[in-house]
Design an enzyme around this catalytic site. Sequence first.
Site, PDB file in Angstrom:
ATOM      1  N   SER A  30      44.175  51.906  33.594  1.00 15.85           N
ATOM      2  CA  SER A  30      42.964  52.644  33.995  1.00 15.85           C
ATOM      3  C   SER A  30      43.193  54.111  33.719  1.00 15.85           C
ATOM      4  O   SER A  30      44.341  54.586  33.737  1.00 15.85           O
ATOM      5  CB  SER A  30      42.713  52.455  35.488  1.00 15.85           C
ATOM      6  OG  SER A  30      41.755  53.403  35.940  1.00 15.85           O
ATOM      7  N   TYR A  77      46.543  52.753  43.763  1.00 16.74           N
ATOM      8  CA  TYR A  77      45.917  52.173  42.561  1.00 16.74           C
ATOM      9  C   TYR A  77      46.468  52.874  41.314  1.00 16.74           C
ATOM     10  O   TYR A  77      46.865  52.215  40.342  1.00 16.74           O
ATOM     11  CB  TYR A  77      44.391  52.327  42.664  1.00 16.74           C
ATOM     12  CG  TYR A  77      43.613  51.787  41.492  1.00 16.74           C
ATOM     13  CD1 TYR A  77      43.392  50.411  41.348  1.00 16.74           C
ATOM     14  CD2 TYR A  77      43.074  52.635  40.521  1.00 16.74           C
ATOM     15  CE1 TYR A  77      42.655  49.913  40.269  1.00 16.74           C
ATOM     16  CE2 TYR A  77      42.346  52.150  39.455  1.00 16.74           C
ATOM     17  CZ  TYR A  77      42.132  50.785  39.329  1.00 16.74           C
ATOM     18  OH  TYR A  77      41.410  50.300  38.263  1.00 16.74           O
TER      19      TYR A  77
HETATM   20  P1  NAP Z   1      35.158  42.862  37.494  1.00 20.23           P
HETATM   21  O1  NAP Z   1      33.891  42.773  36.757  1.00 20.23           O
HETATM   22  O2  NAP Z   1      35.133  42.904  38.983  1.00 20.23           O
HETATM   23  O3  NAP Z   1      36.107  41.680  37.014  1.00 20.23           O
HETATM   24  C1  NAP Z   1      37.349  41.466  37.609  1.00 20.23           C
HETATM   25  C2  NAP Z   1      37.850  40.098  37.192  1.00 20.23           C
HETATM   26  O4  NAP Z   1      39.153  39.906  37.734  1.00 20.23           O
HETATM   27  C3  NAP Z   1      36.992  38.947  37.725  1.00 20.23           C
HETATM   28  O5  NAP Z   1      36.972  37.921  36.770  1.00 20.23           O
HETATM   29  C4  NAP Z   1      37.740  38.523  38.971  1.00 20.23           C
HETATM   30  O6  NAP Z   1      37.420  37.197  39.341  1.00 20.23           O
HETATM   31  C5  NAP Z   1      39.180  38.670  38.484  1.00 20.23           C
HETATM   32  N1  NAP Z   1      40.156  38.801  39.563  1.00 20.23           N
HETATM   33  C6  NAP Z   1      40.209  39.742  40.531  1.00 20.23           C
HETATM   34  N2  NAP Z   1      41.258  39.536  41.339  1.00 20.23           N
HETATM   35  C7  NAP Z   1      41.893  38.423  40.871  1.00 20.23           C
HETATM   36  C8  NAP Z   1      43.031  37.691  41.271  1.00 20.23           C
HETATM   37  N3  NAP Z   1      43.772  38.046  42.329  1.00 20.23           N
HETATM   38  N4  NAP Z   1      43.372  36.595  40.561  1.00 20.23           N
HETATM   39  C9  NAP Z   1      42.647  36.205  39.489  1.00 20.23           C
HETATM   40  N5  NAP Z   1      41.570  36.868  39.040  1.00 20.23           N
HETATM   41  C10 NAP Z   1      41.185  37.956  39.737  1.00 20.23           C
HETATM   42  O7  NAP Z   1      35.993  44.169  37.084  1.00 20.23           O
HETATM   43  P2  NAP Z   1      36.166  44.983  35.717  1.00 20.23           P
HETATM   44  O8  NAP Z   1      35.572  46.312  35.949  1.00 20.23           O
HETATM   45  O9  NAP Z   1      35.777  44.173  34.538  1.00 20.23           O
HETATM   46  O10 NAP Z   1      37.742  45.199  35.755  1.00 20.23           O
HETATM   47  C11 NAP Z   1      38.618  44.658  34.782  1.00 20.23           C
HETATM   48  C12 NAP Z   1      39.848  45.533  34.732  1.00 20.23           C
HETATM   49  O11 NAP Z   1      39.478  46.863  34.310  1.00 20.23           O
HETATM   50  C13 NAP Z   1      40.584  45.723  36.067  1.00 20.23           C
HETATM   51  O12 NAP Z   1      41.971  45.687  35.826  1.00 20.23           O
HETATM   52  C14 NAP Z   1      40.179  47.105  36.526  1.00 20.23           C
HETATM   53  O13 NAP Z   1      41.144  47.706  37.367  1.00 20.23           O
HETATM   54  C15 NAP Z   1      40.073  47.809  35.193  1.00 20.23           C
HETATM   55  N6  NAP Z   1      39.254  49.024  35.199  1.00 20.23           N
HETATM   56  C16 NAP Z   1      37.913  48.956  35.393  1.00 20.23           C
HETATM   57  C17 NAP Z   1      37.171  50.121  35.385  1.00 20.23           C
HETATM   58  C18 NAP Z   1      35.671  50.133  35.579  1.00 20.23           C
HETATM   59  O14 NAP Z   1      35.083  51.222  35.715  1.00 20.23           O
HETATM   60  N7  NAP Z   1      35.005  49.004  35.618  1.00 20.23           N
HETATM   61  C19 NAP Z   1      37.806  51.361  35.171  1.00 20.23           C
HETATM   62  C20 NAP Z   1      39.179  51.376  34.972  1.00 20.23           C
HETATM   63  C21 NAP Z   1      39.906  50.197  34.975  1.00 20.23           C
HETATM   64  P3  NAP Z   1      37.521  36.702  40.889  1.00 20.23           P
HETATM   65  O15 NAP Z   1      36.992  37.810  41.740  1.00 20.23           O
HETATM   66  O16 NAP Z   1      36.725  35.458  40.920  1.00 20.23           O
HETATM   67  O17 NAP Z   1      38.963  36.445  41.132  1.00 20.23           O
END
Ligand code: NAP
Length: 257
Positions: free
Chosen positions: A143, A156
């Site tokens: 991130s 985080y």
């Molecule tokens: P998202 O839409 O909430 O998707 C998160 C995914 O991870 C879901 O499929 C969720 O499914 C799964 N997940 C969460 N906890 C889990 C666990 N313990 N075991 C297995 N699966 C798990 O989030 P996103 O924004 O796409 O995030 C993806 C990545 O990008 C993350 O690493 C996040 O930290 C990073 N990121 C996102 C942003 C942003 O602005 N969106 C910015 C920087 C970094 P379930 O809940 O069903 O488990």
Amino acid sequence: MEFKNKVALITGGTSGIGFAVARKLAENDAKIVIVGRNIEKGEQALADLKQIHANIEFLSADVTKGKQVKDVVKQTLDRFGSLDLAFNNAANDEITPTPTHKFSEEDYDRLIDITLKSVWLSMKYELQIMNKQKSGVIVNTSSVDALLCSAGTAVYSAGKSGVIALSKSIAQEYGNLGIRVNTVSPGAIRTPLLEKKFENVPKEEALLLENKYRELNALGKIGSPDEAAEVVLWLLSNKSSYVTGQNIIADGGISFI
Ligand code: NAP
């Protein structure tokens, strides 16, 4: 056509950035396993992806648990016969940001487990296969918080910085086998994870927060899951065949302002 019949494992592939990557790989005829905990969400994502391509599975697992990650990797191998591409991307926002003097040890453990340990566990088991194959490409999600280290994100940010360090070190360890390991560091990307941040505060505050995210970066906008996914696809592809141990930032320019 370079992804045709390649086997890809995507943790957090049921939503947001992971789902966008799964969709793009499905459009390119890859064989895909998506992983998440929530079965209903996973089945829905699977149904959506199956409209594009048939060779896709959903496995419900918690990637902070070693045994479950081991099972996921084994089931991927049993189902598709190899593991070519891994996108270790799952994380959640189940811990409320709290000042350090009030932050509990339990929340510290949970946050480090999902940001850092999950990625280490995934690579540990994926590399058991890739090491035998003498091939494979891994992309891990960090991130922009790993670089900004803002107030309120200490644990985080530490976990996500750890993802970059793990990836660089492991890239050195397995480079001689042709296995590449890189990270992607997204900025603000409009996914359910980000939307939840807006939903958890009063409407006016959410609007201010959204504007703040926009103003923070040079491009003046929140990114789309597809914009983050394009970077991941490039890192997974042969187009980045001479790139390993790198952290590619997709943040609209937050980190250079
Ligand atoms: P998202 O839409 O909430 O998707 C998160 C995914 O991870 C879901 O499929 C969720 O499914 C799964 N997940 C969460 N906890 C889990 C666990 N313990 N075991 C297995 N699966 C798990 O989030 P996103 O924004 O796409 O995030 C993806 C990545 O990008 C993350 O690493 C996040 O930290 C990073 N990121 C996102 C942003 C942003 O602005 N969106 C910015 C920087 C970094 P379930 O809940 O069903 O488990």
